[in-house]
Design a protein around this motif. Structure first.
Motif, mmCIF file in Angstrom:
data_model
loop_
_atom_site.group_PDB
_atom_site.id
_atom_site.type_symbol
_atom_site.label_atom_id
_atom_site.label_comp_id
_atom_site.label_asym_id
_atom_site.label_seq_id
_atom_site.Cartn_x
_atom_site.Cartn_y
_atom_site.Cartn_z
ATOM 1 N N THR A 22 0.816 -1.222 0.000
ATOM 2 C CA THR A 22 0.000 0.000 0.000
ATOM 3 C C THR A 22 0.847 1.268 0.000
ATOM 4 O O THR A 22 0.328 2.350 -0.235
ATOM 5 N N ASP A 23 2.158 1.139 0.276
ATOM 6 C CA ASP A 23 3.041 2.307 0.282
ATOM 7 C C ASP A 23 3.735 2.515 -1.059
ATOM 8 O O ASP A 23 4.483 3.478 -1.230
ATOM 9 N N THR A 24 3.504 1.601 -1.995
ATOM 10 C CA THR A 24 4.122 1.727 -3.316
ATOM 11 C C THR A 24 3.119 2.319 -4.302
ATOM 12 O O THR A 24 1.903 2.263 -4.090
ATOM 13 N N VAL A 25 3.642 2.876 -5.395
ATOM 14 C CA VAL A 25 2.781 3.498 -6.414
ATOM 15 C C VAL A 25 1.866 2.462 -7.044
ATOM 16 O O VAL A 25 0.650 2.662 -7.161
ATOM 17 N N LEU A 26 2.438 1.311 -7.453
ATOM 18 C CA LEU A 26 1.642 0.252 -8.061
ATOM 19 C C LEU A 26 0.618 -0.313 -7.076
ATOM 20 O O LEU A 26 -0.517 -0.609 -7.453
ATOM 21 N N GLY A 27 1.044 -0.447 -5.822
ATOM 22 C CA GLY A 27 0.151 -0.983 -4.800
ATOM 23 C C GLY A 27 -1.045 -0.084 -4.573
ATOM 24 O O GLY A 27 -2.192 -0.546 -4.531
ATOM 25 N N ARG A 28 -0.808 1.217 -4.447
ATOM 26 C CA ARG A 28 -1.899 2.168 -4.213
ATOM 27 C C ARG A 28 -2.796 2.268 -5.438
ATOM 28 O O ARG A 28 -4.022 2.386 -5.322
ATOM 29 N N LEU A 29 -2.199 2.228 -6.628
ATOM 30 C CA LEU A 29 -2.979 2.273 -7.872
ATOM 31 C C LEU A 29 -3.901 1.055 -7.965
ATOM 32 O O LEU A 29 -5.083 1.177 -8.304
ATOM 33 N N PHE A 30 -3.345 -0.132 -7.634
ATOM 34 C CA PHE A 30 -4.155 -1.350 -7.667
ATOM 35 C C PHE A 30 -5.294 -1.259 -6.665
ATOM 36 O O PHE A 30 -6.430 -1.656 -6.967
ATOM 37 N N ASP A 31 -5.017 -0.756 -5.456
ATOM 38 C CA ASP A 31 -6.048 -0.636 -4.434
ATOM 39 C C ASP A 31 -7.171 0.300 -4.870
ATOM 40 O O ASP A 31 -8.355 0.036 -4.614
ATOM 41 N N LEU A 32 -6.823 1.391 -5.541
ATOM 42 C CA LEU A 32 -7.828 2.334 -6.022
ATOM 43 C C LEU A 32 -8.692 1.689 -7.111
ATOM 44 O O LEU A 32 -9.916 1.865 -7.132
ATOM 45 N N VAL A 33 -8.050 0.938 -8.016
ATOM 46 C CA VAL A 33 -8.789 0.212 -9.060
ATOM 47 C C VAL A 33 -9.706 -0.820 -8.414
ATOM 48 O O VAL A 33 -10.870 -0.980 -8.817
ATOM 49 N N LEU A 34 -9.193 -1.500 -7.399
ATOM 50 C CA LEU A 34 -9.966 -2.524 -6.695
ATOM 51 C C LEU A 34 -11.200 -1.911 -6.040
ATOM 52 O O LEU A 34 -12.317 -2.456 -6.146
ATOM 53 N N LEU A 35 -11.028 -0.772 -5.371
ATOM 54 C CA LEU A 35 -12.155 -0.105 -4.728
ATOM 55 C C LEU A 35 -13.190 0.335 -5.762
ATOM 56 O O LEU A 35 -14.401 0.244 -5.528
ATOM 57 N N GLY A 36 -12.712 0.802 -6.915
ATOM 58 C CA GLY A 36 -13.614 1.207 -7.997
ATOM 59 C C GLY A 36 -14.432 0.033 -8.517
ATOM 60 O O GLY A 36 -15.644 0.159 -8.757
ATOM 61 N N LEU A 37 -13.784 -1.118 -8.669
ATOM 62 C CA LEU A 37 -14.486 -2.319 -9.144
ATOM 63 C C LEU A 37 -15.487 -2.834 -8.108
ATOM 64 O O LEU A 37 -16.561 -3.325 -8.467
ATOM 65 N N ILE A 38 -15.135 -2.724 -6.828
ATOM 66 C CA ILE A 38 -16.063 -3.138 -5.766
ATOM 67 C C ILE A 38 -17.318 -2.271 -5.820
ATOM 68 O O ILE A 38 -18.443 -2.771 -5.756
ATOM 69 N N LEU A 39 -17.117 -0.955 -5.937
ATOM 70 C CA LEU A 39 -18.247 -0.034 -6.020
ATOM 71 C C LEU A 39 -19.097 -0.319 -7.250
ATOM 72 O O LEU A 39 -20.338 -0.369 -7.175
ATOM 73 N N LEU A 40 -18.445 -0.548 -8.388
ATOM 74 C CA LEU A 40 -19.158 -0.858 -9.628
ATOM 75 C C LEU A 40 -19.951 -2.152 -9.484
ATOM 76 O O LEU A 40 -21.102 -2.243 -9.932
ATOM 77 N N SER A 41 -19.340 -3.146 -8.852
ATOM 78 C CA SER A 41 -19.993 -4.438 -8.663
ATOM 79 C C SER A 41 -21.260 -4.302 -7.831
ATOM 80 O O SER A 41 -22.308 -4.874 -8.167
ATOM 81 N N VAL A 42 -21.177 -3.554 -6.733
ATOM 82 C CA VAL A 42 -22.342 -3.352 -5.871
ATOM 83 C C VAL A 42 -23.445 -2.617 -6.625
ATOM 84 O O VAL A 42 -24.632 -2.960 -6.515
#
Length: 279
Positions: A22-42
């Motif tokens: 979560t402290d890396t650029v790729l890690g934070r980017l993936f987490d943001l994409v993941l949160l977006g997909l969770i919201l879209l899924s709901v």
């Protein structure tokens, strides 16, 4: 063989950085994409229950839900293979939620309509606290968890008391009111008791006799106490944890009881009320 093993280890490390970093650029980017997909899924699951939208876009909604499910499935598998102790992740809080997030769509292949349970993916938003890394939020969430854990025995005893009370009150109301008032059985009377205790009061069953109305009034008043007690238990434990986390050990020791448990700016001892030294 060693070279292949080295490549696999490198692959695991890269995946670990993306999924858990979560402290890396790729890690934070993936987490943001993941949160977006969770919201879209709901949102997709919610739209599927709207008759007009579902009739017009049913196929598109299902395709989108399957795409997101496959993504979550791959993510779940990669999380398992990228860490040293996969069992620890599988049976952890987040691991169980991640598994529950992918199961509904696969269950829908055997049980039509099970895909609606995909709304449970909303629980994955708990990861937001880990992603944001806001010290105040993290600190408060830890304190709340500790307070709930410390008071779980008291809450269990309280729930046990409530369950016994609902059975007794339900049986009493069944005897007082009878089938004529809608209390057709003790289970139905227990249902009425629970509804009344929780101050919901659907009104589908109500007492008619004066004695039954008196008991109902008592149950309604009791309901406010039932709401307050668990809240008070958790609040008390939360306050204790807050106190422990805001103490200065060895700097302000009570001369009377030798206690060091008090707030940083406290003037009087938390245990006995004796005035504390200024140093």
């Amino acid at each position: 063989m060693t070279k292949m093993k080295s490549k696999y280890e490198n692959f695991r490390e890269k995946i670990k950085v993306v999924l858990y970093g979560t402290d890396t650029v790729l890690g934070r980017l993936f987490d943001l994409v993941l949160l977006g997909l969770i919201l879209l899924s709901v949102l997709l699951v919610m739209m599927e229950t709207v008759q007009g939208i579902n009739q017009k876009y049913h196929s598109q909604l299902i395709i989108c839900e399957w795409i997101i499910t496959v993504f979550f499935t791959i993510e779940y598998i990669l999380r398992i293979i990228s860490i040293q102790k996969p069992v620890k992740y599988i049976f952890s809080f987040y691991g169980i939620i991640d598994l529950l997030a992918v199961l509904p769509m696969y269950l829908s292949l055997f049980f039509p309509g099970a895909s609606i349970l995909s709304v449970i993916r909303a629980l994955r938003f708990f990861r937001l606290f880990k992603i944001l890394h806001i010290p105040q939020i993290s600190h408060q969430s830890i304190q709340l968890r500790e307070a709930i854990e410390a008071s779980k025995e008291k809450i269990l005893v309280f729930i046990y008391f409530v369950l016994i009370s609902t059975v007794i009150i339900g049986a009493v109301m069944y005897v007082i009111e009878g089938k004529e008032s809608g209390f057709t059985s003790i289970p139905v009377s227990i249902y009425w008791t629970i509804v009344t205790l929780t101050t919901v009061g659907y009104g589908d069953i109500s007492p008619i006799t004066p004695l039954g109305q008196f008991v109902a009034s008592f149950v309604m008043i009791l309901g406010y106490g039932i709401i307050a007690v668990p809240t008070g238990i958790v609040t008390a434990e939360f306050a204790k944890n807050s106190l422990k986390n805001n103490t200065v050990s060895g700097k302000k020791t009570c001369k009377n009881c030798n206690s060091q448990v008090h707030f940083d700016n406290a003037k009087y001892c938390y245990e006995c009320g004796t005035e504390l030294p200024n140093n």
